[in-house]
Design a protein around this motif. Structure first.
Motif, mmCIF file in Angstrom:
data_model
loop_
_atom_site.group_PDB
_atom_site.id
_atom_site.type_symbol
_atom_site.label_atom_id
_atom_site.label_comp_id
_atom_site.label_asym_id
_atom_site.label_seq_id
_atom_site.Cartn_x
_atom_site.Cartn_y
_atom_site.Cartn_z
ATOM 1 N N GLU A 27 0.873 -1.063 0.065
ATOM 2 C CA GLU A 27 -0.018 -0.140 -0.167
ATOM 3 C C GLU A 27 0.892 1.356 0.169
ATOM 4 O O GLU A 27 0.771 2.267 -0.599
ATOM 5 C CB GLU A 27 -0.892 -0.118 1.112
ATOM 6 N N ARG A 28 2.157 1.198 0.788
ATOM 7 C CA ARG A 28 2.840 2.473 0.817
ATOM 8 C C ARG A 28 3.501 2.620 -0.557
ATOM 9 O O ARG A 28 3.659 3.731 -1.092
ATOM 10 C CB ARG A 28 3.955 2.076 1.652
ATOM 11 N N LYS A 29 3.785 1.467 -1.343
ATOM 12 C CA LYS A 29 4.276 1.677 -2.705
ATOM 13 C C LYS A 29 3.400 2.297 -3.636
ATOM 14 O O LYS A 29 3.758 2.962 -4.719
ATOM 15 C CB LYS A 29 5.103 0.348 -3.226
ATOM 16 N N ALA A 30 2.353 1.632 -3.607
ATOM 17 C CA ALA A 30 0.989 2.084 -4.441
ATOM 18 C C ALA A 30 0.656 3.623 -4.358
ATOM 19 O O ALA A 30 0.724 4.070 -5.307
ATOM 20 C CB ALA A 30 -0.136 1.115 -4.261
ATOM 21 N N ALA A 31 0.925 3.885 -3.109
ATOM 22 C CA ALA A 31 0.452 5.369 -2.986
ATOM 23 C C ALA A 31 1.672 6.208 -3.650
ATOM 24 O O ALA A 31 1.419 7.190 -3.993
ATOM 25 C CB ALA A 31 0.492 5.597 -1.607
ATOM 26 N N GLU A 32 3.045 5.508 -3.340
ATOM 27 C CA GLU A 32 3.898 6.388 -4.286
ATOM 28 C C GLU A 32 3.838 6.528 -5.697
ATOM 29 O O GLU A 32 4.069 7.328 -6.311
ATOM 30 C CB GLU A 32 5.399 5.735 -3.650
ATOM 31 N N LEU A 33 3.393 5.294 -6.324
ATOM 32 C CA LEU A 33 2.923 5.224 -7.583
ATOM 33 C C LEU A 33 1.735 6.224 -8.119
ATOM 34 O O LEU A 33 2.019 6.878 -9.149
ATOM 35 C CB LEU A 33 2.708 3.905 -8.098
ATOM 36 N N VAL A 34 1.053 6.425 -7.203
ATOM 37 C CA VAL A 34 -0.087 7.313 -7.606
ATOM 38 C C VAL A 34 0.346 8.679 -7.468
ATOM 39 O O VAL A 34 0.196 9.629 -8.189
ATOM 40 C CB VAL A 34 -1.131 7.194 -6.480
ATOM 41 N N ARG A 35 1.233 9.152 -6.458
ATOM 42 C CA ARG A 35 1.573 10.343 -6.438
ATOM 43 C C ARG A 35 2.440 10.733 -7.623
ATOM 44 O O ARG A 35 2.591 11.797 -8.370
ATOM 45 C CB ARG A 35 2.476 10.668 -5.205
ATOM 46 N N ALA A 36 3.557 9.536 -7.998
ATOM 47 C CA ALA A 36 4.226 9.829 -9.448
ATOM 48 C C ALA A 36 3.536 10.178 -10.617
ATOM 49 O O ALA A 36 3.699 10.878 -11.390
ATOM 50 C CB ALA A 36 5.300 8.682 -9.519
ATOM 51 N N ALA A 37 2.379 9.338 -10.793
ATOM 52 C CA ALA A 37 1.529 9.321 -11.797
ATOM 53 C C ALA A 37 0.757 10.687 -12.090
ATOM 54 O O ALA A 37 0.508 11.330 -13.118
ATOM 55 C CB ALA A 37 0.678 8.292 -11.978
#
Length: 85
Positions: A27-37
């Motif tokens: 979930e932490r990494k998915a949230a990082e991906l969201v911010r980057a996208a």
């Protein structure tokens, strides 16, 4: 609509049996991906290009596969693999 992430396909079912610490990392990494996208595709709904390729990310305890769908403003976690290490 704003950017977000979610489990799809069998990943949601697999998440029910994985260790909480592993899911926290996913979930932490998915949230990082969201911010980057969100930063890369400022006008996601108006985007007319192809979606980026899917990718794999290794986290403590296993890995997960994700897909960014720009026009939906979503990062989808399509598969998780919990190895328990």
């Amino acid at each position: 609509m704003s950017w977000g992430w979610e489990y799809v396909f069998g990943a949601e079912e697999a998440a029910r049996t994985a260790a909480p610490a592993f899911l926290t990392e996913v979930e932490r990494k998915a949230a990082e991906l969201v911010r980057a996208a969100e930063a890369q595709y400022l006008h996601g709904r108006a985007y007319e290009g192809d979606d980026p390729q899917s990718g794999d990310i290794t986290v403590p305890g296993g890995m997960f596969t994700y897909q960014v769908v720009v026009r939906a403003e979503r990062v989808y976690v399509v598969q998780i693999t919990y190895l328990g290490f």
